[in-house]
Design a protein around this motif. Structure first.
Motif, PDB file in Angstrom:
ATOM      1  N   GLN A   1     -38.118  45.123 -46.614  1.00 42.93           N
ATOM      2  CA  GLN A   1     -39.448  45.057 -46.010  1.00 42.93           C
ATOM      3  C   GLN A   1     -39.566  43.819 -45.127  1.00 42.93           C
ATOM      4  OE1 GLN A   1     -42.418  47.260 -46.353  1.00 42.93           O
ATOM      5  NE2 GLN A   1     -42.648  46.012 -44.508  1.00 42.93           N
TER       6      GLN A   1
ATOM      7  N   TYR B   1     -37.372  44.377 -42.000  1.00 38.93           N
ATOM      8  CA  TYR B   1     -37.977  45.352 -41.094  1.00 38.93           C
ATOM      9  C   TYR B   1     -39.171  44.757 -40.345  1.00 38.93           C
ATOM     10  CZ  TYR B   1     -40.153  49.643 -39.430  1.00 38.93           C
ATOM     11  OH  TYR B   1     -40.702  50.622 -38.633  1.00 38.93           O
TER      12      TYR B   1
ATOM     13  N   TRP C   1     -39.067  54.412 -42.010  1.00 33.73           N
ATOM     14  CA  TRP C   1     -38.950  53.398 -40.959  1.00 33.73           C
ATOM     15  C   TRP C   1     -38.015  53.886 -39.864  1.00 33.73           C
ATOM     16  CZ3 TRP C   1     -37.686  48.937 -44.875  1.00 33.73           C
ATOM     17  CH2 TRP C   1     -38.855  48.574 -45.542  1.00 33.73           C
TER      18      TRP C   1
ATOM     19  N   TRP D   1     -35.565  52.185 -37.032  1.00 35.56           N
ATOM     20  CA  TRP D   1     -34.939  50.915 -36.674  1.00 35.56           C
ATOM     21  C   TRP D   1     -34.516  50.952 -35.208  1.00 35.56           C
ATOM     22  CZ3 TRP D   1     -34.566  47.178 -40.525  1.00 35.56           C
ATOM     23  CH2 TRP D   1     -34.834  47.614 -41.824  1.00 35.56           C
TER      24      TRP D   1
END
Length: 632
Positions: free
Chosen positions: A98, A101, A591, A593
């Motif tokens: 987390q 990210y 997520w 990336w």
């Protein structure tokens, strides 16, 4: 228990109990995740060579000491964060990712680089941390002394099904074909005449394999469809290793540290060919010298011939090899080296976790070049030139390397002893005097052909049918025409050729489909053991191919799961889950990336499931479901 088992049991119990106790002493104590590079630099600066050789798992046997030390370390680093340029804290893996990210980095794609290196020092490598009617029979004399014959039966079995056969003597009527054996004179390979070479051919529909009768070694393989011939020979070698910690690096359960290059162990080879209408088996026996009574190594090479009416593509295209290795002398590590005339530039390819192929270019180092060019082969490794590829598929993990151009070698067995006190205390010296019999399949062909073959061949090797046998109970034998294929329920389960049914099981826990409810129940102490829910099945389905591997098989695949599983019952509800099965996939916020190569592209596919139970599986994707069947 034996003393060694008792000590290992106490060791493991101390690890788990002390970790749990120490985690509960402070809320800040979670599993540890740190920016690795800062700690590596710090460790390199203060640790002695002796410390660096111990291996990380050997340091965490006492959690109270570890957490006390880590508390001090974290406190010290945080007080000097201006100097070090970093702050640290206890964190779960989720906390760590987390935080990473949220930084919104743009990442370089690592391609064939490993996330963690296999070689971290100048002298060491952690090598070890790592069907139809029964009309076709063949009987041949057994290669093993404990049985007279081996019986081979060609069968064809669909997914999630089985077949039963009655086998009994028929006094010559419709009897099985008995293989014919020809034994050749043992040859001294150190005095072989290279000028007047005589070659013995063994042929099936896919390959011609030639054996040099001057040495009894394999000479070449020709792929018959393209008529491509590769010069190929195989030999067993051994690495000699040190067992005295006072004399240098040692090899043990965790480490591979050879003294020098591998040395040849056999000076003479015997040859026997057993041929039948289903299979030809070439038996090579490797002796330490021409007069030795007992062989030290053996190779059993099998080539299959598939009659008309059967789909024999996979069976024909593999050259199956079984090896007999051991018992070894002390502090020896045995390898099979396959040498070819392929111009590979010492570039080796291996699979990572059985899933992704990675390049392994050979690199020269000042120290321990041999070991630092060894890599784990989970199931697949290959070498290739511009036109031809030689693939090796194994039934279990091995260490592999390419120590020369056109070469690939596989570690088959190790027998080690050393005087490192830790290894002695916990029986980690690997003093193994057994005989091992690993199996490897060879596939030779163009890149396009091998791309198709090795995925399905790998599955065939990993999921070979389970054979159960016993004496007949007096039931009347069925005639061939009366044989029926049986499945678990009704019709067999058959998936498209580019998909694999990776998991089909009843979860052994009554896990709530609502993850939040499940976690809450655990925290308030309401979680109870219960019976498995037999109406709910955990299903994982995987796409076998990467993008671009094959113009057809690399395409996304649509499959109707209700139709696919109809042989098991009537599917009522399909619920897509995360890979672990823990979360409902629709509750996940995946997520995306950013990468330098694809700055605007995320790495997530659609997880939509149509109302008629049809799903799409993209290249290399694994989709996970809870499948609910109608109650019986």
């Amino acid at each position: 228990m034996t003393p060694s088992k008792e000590s290992m049991h106490a060791y493991a119990a101390n690890v788990y109990t002390s970790v749990v106790e120490e985690l509960m002493k402070g809320k800040q104590r979670k599993f540890i995740a740190v920016e690795q590079e800062f700690f590596r630099l710090w460790w390199d600066g203060i640790a002695t060579d002796r410390h660096k050789q111990q291996g990380c798992d050997k340091q965490f046997f006492n959690a109270s000491v570890q957490y006390s030390n880590m508390d001090l370390l974290l406190d010290y680093i945080n007080k000097h964060s201006d100097e070090f340029g970093v702050t640290v804290q206890y964190a779960t893996v989720g906390d760590y990712f987390q935080a990473v990210y949220s930084r919104n980095f743009t990442w370089e794609i690592r391609d064939s680089q490993d996330f963690l290196p296999y070689s971290t020092g100048s002298s060491r490598l952690p090598l070890a941390c790592i069907i139809a009617a029964p009309s076709v029979f063949q009987v041949q004399s057994s290669a093993e002394s404990h049985s007279t014959y081996d019986l081979y039966i060609l069968v064809e079995i669909s997914g999630l099904s089985y077949r039963k056969y009655n086998v009994k003597p028929l006094n010559g009527k419709q009897s099985a074909f008995i293989g014919k054996s020809v034994k050749y004179k043992r040859k001294d390979i150190t005095r072989a005449d290279q000028q007047s070479r005589q070659l013995l051919p063994v042929v099936n529909d896919c390959y011609q394999v030639l054996f040099d009768q001057n040495t009894n070694l394999m000479h070449s393989i020709t792929e018959r469809e393209t008529n491509q011939t590769v010069r190929l020979t195989q030999e067993f070698l051994e690495y000699h290793v040190n067992g005295d910690v006072m004399k240098g690096p040692i090899s043990d359960n965790y480490l591979f540290a050879p003294n020098a290059s591998a040395v040849t162990v056999s000076k003479a080879v015997g040859l026997e060919v057993v041929s039948g209408n289903l299979m030809t088996e070439i038996r090579q026996y490797f002796y330490s010298n021409i007069t030795s009574q007992d062989y030290v190594y053996a190779v059993y090479t099998r080539m299959y011939t598939v009659p008309e009416g059967y789909d024999g593509k996979l069976l024909c295209h593999r050259i199956e090899q079984e090896y007999s290795v051991g018992p070894l002398e002390l502090n020896r590590e045995a390898v099979l080296r396959t040498s070819t005339n392929l111009n590979t530039g010492q570039l080796l390819y291996t699979d990572s976790n059985g899933y992704q192929i990675q390049k392994r270019p050979f690199k020269a180092y000042e120290n321990n070049t041999v070991a630092r060019n060894y890599y784990p082969m989970v199931q697949t490794t290959y070498i290739e030139d511009d036109t031809t590829r030689l693939m090796l598929l194994a039934e279990r993990a091995h260490g592999v390397s390419s120590q020369g151009n056109g070469q690939v070698e596989v570690m088959l067995h190790r027998r080690l002893w050393n005087n490192l006190q830790w290894d002695l205390n916990y029986n980690l010296t690997l003093n193994d005097s057994s005989v091992v019999r690993p199996v490897i399949w060879l596939i030779l062909g163009s890149k396009a052909v091998t791309n198709i073959l090795y995925r399905t061949s790998g599955l065939a090797l990993e999921h070979r049918p389970v054979v159960l046998f016993g004496a007949l109970s007096g039931d009347k034998a069925k005639l061939p025409g009366q044989l029926q294929q049986n499945s678990v329920h009704g019709s067999p389960v058959t998936v498209p050729p580019n998909l694999h049914l990776q998991t089909l099981s009843i979860p052994g826990w009554r896990y709530s489909s609502n993850h939040s409810e499940q976690v809450h129940s655990i925290r308030v102490g309401k979680q109870k053991e219960g019976d498995a829910d037999f109406s709910r099945v955990l299903l994982r389905i995987r796409h076998l191919y990467e993008v671009g591997e094959d113009p057809v098989l690399s395409q996304p695949v649509m499959v109707n799961l209700k139709s696919l599983l109809k042989g098991l019952g009537s599917v009522m509800v399909l619920e897509e889950r995360s890979l672990t099965g823990t979360w409902d996939v629709n509750t996940l916020k995946r997520w995306k990336w950013k990468t330098a190569q694809y700055p605007s592209k995320g790495f997530s596919n659609s997880t939509k499931t149509s109302e008629n139970f049809t799903v799409t599986v993209h290249p290399k994707e694994i989709r996970t479901f809870f499948v609910y069947f109608q109650g019986q």
